[in-house]
Design a protein around this motif. Structure first.
Motif, PDB file in Angstrom:
ATOM      1  N   VAL A  20       0.834  -1.200   0.000  1.00  0.00           N
ATOM      2  CA  VAL A  20       0.000   0.000   0.000  1.00  0.00           C
ATOM      3  C   VAL A  20       0.871   1.252   0.000  1.00  0.00           C
ATOM      4  CG1 VAL A  20      -1.633   1.350   1.387  1.00  0.00           C
ATOM      5  CG2 VAL A  20      -1.980  -1.099   1.086  1.00  0.00           C
ATOM      6  N   ASN A  21       2.014   1.185   0.668  1.00  0.00           N
ATOM      7  CA  ASN A  21       2.892   2.351   0.766  1.00  0.00           C
ATOM      8  C   ASN A  21       3.765   2.560  -0.469  1.00  0.00           C
ATOM      9  OD1 ASN A  21       1.957   3.069   3.304  1.00  0.00           O
ATOM     10  ND2 ASN A  21       3.414   1.731   4.330  1.00  0.00           N
ATOM     11  N   LEU A  22       3.900   1.559  -1.321  1.00  0.00           N
ATOM     12  CA  LEU A  22       4.726   1.668  -2.519  1.00  0.00           C
ATOM     13  C   LEU A  22       3.879   2.254  -3.642  1.00  0.00           C
ATOM     14  CD1 LEU A  22       7.517   1.171  -3.665  1.00  0.00           C
ATOM     15  CD2 LEU A  22       6.780  -1.123  -4.284  1.00  0.00           C
ATOM     16  N   LYS A  23       4.111   3.530  -3.946  1.00  0.00           N
ATOM     17  CA  LYS A  23       3.289   4.263  -4.907  1.00  0.00           C
ATOM     18  C   LYS A  23       3.925   4.233  -6.293  1.00  0.00           C
ATOM     19  CE  LYS A  23       0.985   6.752  -1.496  1.00  0.00           C
ATOM     20  NZ  LYS A  23      -0.108   6.048  -1.032  1.00  0.00           N
ATOM     21  N   ALA A  24       3.068   4.313  -7.312  1.00  0.00           N
ATOM     22  CA  ALA A  24       3.524   4.381  -8.694  1.00  0.00           C
ATOM     23  C   ALA A  24       4.087   5.778  -8.979  1.00  0.00           C
ATOM     24  CB  ALA A  24       2.361   4.077  -9.634  1.00  0.00           C
ATOM     25  N   ALA A  25       4.788   5.899 -10.096  1.00  0.00           N
ATOM     26  CA  ALA A  25       5.374   7.189 -10.475  1.00  0.00           C
ATOM     27  C   ALA A  25       4.283   8.240 -10.692  1.00  0.00           C
ATOM     28  CB  ALA A  25       6.228   7.037 -11.729  1.00  0.00           C
ATOM     29  N   LEU A  26       3.184   7.827 -11.284  1.00  0.00           N
ATOM     30  CA  LEU A  26       2.064   8.746 -11.509  1.00  0.00           C
ATOM     31  C   LEU A  26       0.974   8.465 -10.480  1.00  0.00           C
ATOM     32  CD1 LEU A  26       1.786   8.473 -15.400  1.00  0.00           C
ATOM     33  CD2 LEU A  26       2.826  10.325 -14.082  1.00  0.00           C
ATOM     34  N   PRO A  27       0.500   9.503  -9.802  1.00  0.00           N
ATOM     35  CA  PRO A  27      -0.531   9.286  -8.773  1.00  0.00           C
ATOM     36  C   PRO A  27      -1.773   8.576  -9.299  1.00  0.00           C
ATOM     37  CG  PRO A  27       0.326  11.531  -8.651  1.00  0.00           C
ATOM     38  CD  PRO A  27       0.911  10.902  -9.880  1.00  0.00           C
ATOM     39  N   SER A  28      -2.112   8.785 -10.559  1.00  0.00           N
ATOM     40  CA  SER A  28      -3.313   8.159 -11.116  1.00  0.00           C
ATOM     41  C   SER A  28      -3.170   6.641 -11.246  1.00  0.00           C
ATOM     42  CB  SER A  28      -3.633   8.769 -12.484  1.00  0.00           C
ATOM     43  OG  SER A  28      -2.565   8.500 -13.387  1.00  0.00           O
ATOM     44  N   GLN A  29      -1.940   6.129 -11.151  1.00  0.00           N
ATOM     45  CA  GLN A  29      -1.711   4.697 -11.279  1.00  0.00           C
ATOM     46  C   GLN A  29      -1.826   3.961  -9.946  1.00  0.00           C
ATOM     47  OE1 GLN A  29       2.118   4.885 -13.231  1.00  0.00           O
ATOM     48  NE2 GLN A  29       1.173   4.451 -15.217  1.00  0.00           N
ATOM     49  N   ASP A  57      -2.846  -1.743  -5.393  1.00  0.00           N
ATOM     50  CA  ASP A  57      -3.906  -1.579  -6.387  1.00  0.00           C
ATOM     51  C   ASP A  57      -3.635  -2.462  -7.601  1.00  0.00           C
ATOM     52  OD1 ASP A  57      -5.286   0.379  -4.880  1.00  0.00           O
ATOM     53  OD2 ASP A  57      -3.984   1.957  -5.687  1.00  0.00           O
ATOM     54  N   PHE A  58      -2.375  -2.492  -8.040  1.00  0.00           N
ATOM     55  CA  PHE A  58      -1.989  -3.296  -9.194  1.00  0.00           C
ATOM     56  C   PHE A  58      -2.182  -4.791  -8.904  1.00  0.00           C
ATOM     57  CE2 PHE A  58       1.286  -5.809 -11.366  1.00  0.00           C
ATOM     58  CZ  PHE A  58       0.910  -5.589 -12.689  1.00  0.00           C
ATOM     59  N   VAL A  59      -1.684  -5.238  -7.757  1.00  0.00           N
ATOM     60  CA  VAL A  59      -1.789  -6.658  -7.400  1.00  0.00           C
ATOM     61  C   VAL A  59      -3.254  -7.070  -7.277  1.00  0.00           C
ATOM     62  CG1 VAL A  59      -1.329  -8.346  -5.567  1.00  0.00           C
ATOM     63  CG2 VAL A  59       0.479  -6.791  -6.321  1.00  0.00           C
ATOM     64  N   ALA A  60      -4.087  -6.235  -6.649  1.00  0.00           N
ATOM     65  CA  ALA A  60      -5.507  -6.542  -6.494  1.00  0.00           C
ATOM     66  C   ALA A  60      -6.198  -6.603  -7.852  1.00  0.00           C
ATOM     67  CB  ALA A  60      -6.183  -5.505  -5.603  1.00  0.00           C
ATOM     68  N   ALA A  61      -5.865  -5.677  -8.742  1.00  0.00           N
ATOM     69  CA  ALA A  61      -6.471  -5.678 -10.075  1.00  0.00           C
ATOM     70  C   ALA A  61      -6.069  -6.934 -10.852  1.00  0.00           C
ATOM     71  CB  ALA A  61      -6.066  -4.423 -10.842  1.00  0.00           C
ATOM     72  N   MET A  62      -4.805  -7.328 -10.743  1.00  0.00           N
ATOM     73  CA  MET A  62      -4.335  -8.523 -11.446  1.00  0.00           C
ATOM     74  C   MET A  62      -4.995  -9.791 -10.869  1.00  0.00           C
ATOM     75  SD  MET A  62      -2.368  -7.043 -13.717  1.00  0.00           S
ATOM     76  CE  MET A  62      -2.779  -8.436 -14.624  1.00  0.00           C
ATOM     77  N   ALA A  63      -5.098  -9.855  -9.553  1.00  0.00           N
ATOM     78  CA  ALA A  63      -5.720 -11.019  -8.914  1.00  0.00           C
ATOM     79  C   ALA A  63      -7.191 -11.118  -9.312  1.00  0.00           C
ATOM     80  CB  ALA A  63      -5.587 -10.923  -7.399  1.00  0.00           C
ATOM     81  N   ASP A  64      -7.882  -9.985  -9.343  1.00  0.00           N
ATOM     82  CA  ASP A  64      -9.289  -9.985  -9.718  1.00  0.00           C
ATOM     83  C   ASP A  64      -9.452 -10.374 -11.191  1.00  0.00           C
ATOM     84  OD1 ASP A  64     -11.970  -9.575  -8.763  1.00  0.00           O
ATOM     85  OD2 ASP A  64     -12.052  -7.796 -10.040  1.00  0.00           O
ATOM     86  N   LYS A  65      -8.547  -9.894 -12.030  1.00  0.00           N
ATOM     87  CA  LYS A  65      -8.587 -10.230 -13.466  1.00  0.00           C
ATOM     88  C   LYS A  65      -8.408 -11.740 -13.665  1.00  0.00           C
ATOM     89  CE  LYS A  65      -6.404  -8.801 -17.795  1.00  0.00           C
ATOM     90  NZ  LYS A  65      -5.362  -7.942 -18.377  1.00  0.00           N
ATOM     91  N   GLU A  66      -7.444 -12.321 -12.947  1.00  0.00           N
ATOM     92  CA  GLU A  66      -7.210 -13.768 -13.039  1.00  0.00           C
ATOM     93  C   GLU A  66      -8.404 -14.555 -12.507  1.00  0.00           C
ATOM     94  OE1 GLU A  66      -4.726 -15.649 -14.471  1.00  0.00           O
ATOM     95  OE2 GLU A  66      -4.172 -13.687 -15.295  1.00  0.00           O
ATOM     96  N   ALA A  67      -8.979 -14.083 -11.419  1.00  0.00           N
ATOM     97  CA  ALA A  67     -10.132 -14.775 -10.833  1.00  0.00           C
ATOM     98  C   ALA A  67     -11.318 -14.738 -11.791  1.00  0.00           C
ATOM     99  CB  ALA A  67     -10.500 -14.139  -9.495  1.00  0.00           C
ATOM    100  N   GLN A  68     -11.506 -13.623 -12.474  1.00  0.00           N
ATOM    101  CA  GLN A  68     -12.606 -13.526 -13.427  1.00  0.00           C
ATOM    102  C   GLN A  68     -12.393 -14.488 -14.598  1.00  0.00           C
ATOM    103  OE1 GLN A  68     -13.455  -9.439 -14.492  1.00  0.00           O
ATOM    104  NE2 GLN A  68     -13.747  -8.874 -12.353  1.00  0.00           N
ATOM    105  N   LYS A  69     -11.140 -14.617 -15.055  1.00  0.00           N
ATOM    106  CA  LYS A  69     -10.830 -15.581 -16.122  1.00  0.00           C
ATOM    107  C   LYS A  69     -11.153 -16.993 -15.652  1.00  0.00           C
ATOM    108  CE  LYS A  69      -6.750 -13.442 -17.817  1.00  0.00           C
ATOM    109  NZ  LYS A  69      -5.344 -13.659 -18.148  1.00  0.00           N
TER     110      LYS A  69
END
Length: 186
Positions: free
Chosen positions: A29-38, A43-55
């Protein structure tokens, strides 16, 4: 998280891990992307896990998606198990005091009946307040027994759950361990 860590660490001694401790989620949670919008790495790990789960769900059809139950996890992060235990214990004490006092008065006092005449509390007609207290206690005592049983079951289930992640509900600091656990995964 585990797969990414094992890939990044490759053939090193850290590259073949079997699990992760929950504090890694705070770091993600504390490791932020270069761009705040990212967002964050979490957030990235959760999105990837959810994407895999949906597949997987589309293939298998019966998998439960994390995103389907996430709201309950967020809600659990706001609940203090210590406070629930304290509130339940206080309520139990108050119900027992009321019951003890009600029995004492009922066994020894005289009260005024609906017609204004004195009658024994053991008599066929109790005044309306006593009837309400009697009905309340008849309802509240079994519910309290049930609530205490459910609390013990909840504590056992939570201990087993957090134990699977190498954590414990044993209080080691001022922070509520249950709240800490659910905050880390929410």
């Amino acid at each position: 998280v585990l797969a990414v860590g094992n890939t990044l660490n490759g053939d090193t001694t850290r590259g073949q891990a079997f699990g992760v401790k929950l504090d890694i989620f705070v770091k993600l949670v504390n490791l932020k992307a270069a761009l705040p919008s990212q967002g964050t790495l979490m957030d990235f790990v959760a999105a990837m896990a959810d994407k895999e789960a949906q597949k997987d769900s589309k293939k298998n059809g019966d998998l439960l998606l994390i995103s389907d139950t996430w709201v309950a996890t967020w809600a659990a992060a706001d609940i203090s198990l210590k406070q629930v235990q304290t509130d339940l214990n206080q309520l139990d004490v108050q119900i027992n005091k009321l019951d003890t006092e009600f029995i004492r008065i009922k066994d020894s006092a005289e009260n005024v009946g609906l017609d204004g005449k004195l009658e024994s509390a053991k008599g066929p007609v109790m005044n309306p307040l006593w009837r309400r207290l009697d009905a309340f206690l008849s309802n509240a005592k079994p519910k309290m027994v049930s609530a205490k049983t459910q609390m013990k079951t909840l504590e056992s289930s939570l201990e087993a759950l957090v134990g699977q992640y190498g954590e414990s509900l044993k209080v080691t600091s001022e922070e509520d361990p249950c709240k800490k656990f659910f905050s880390a995964i929410a």
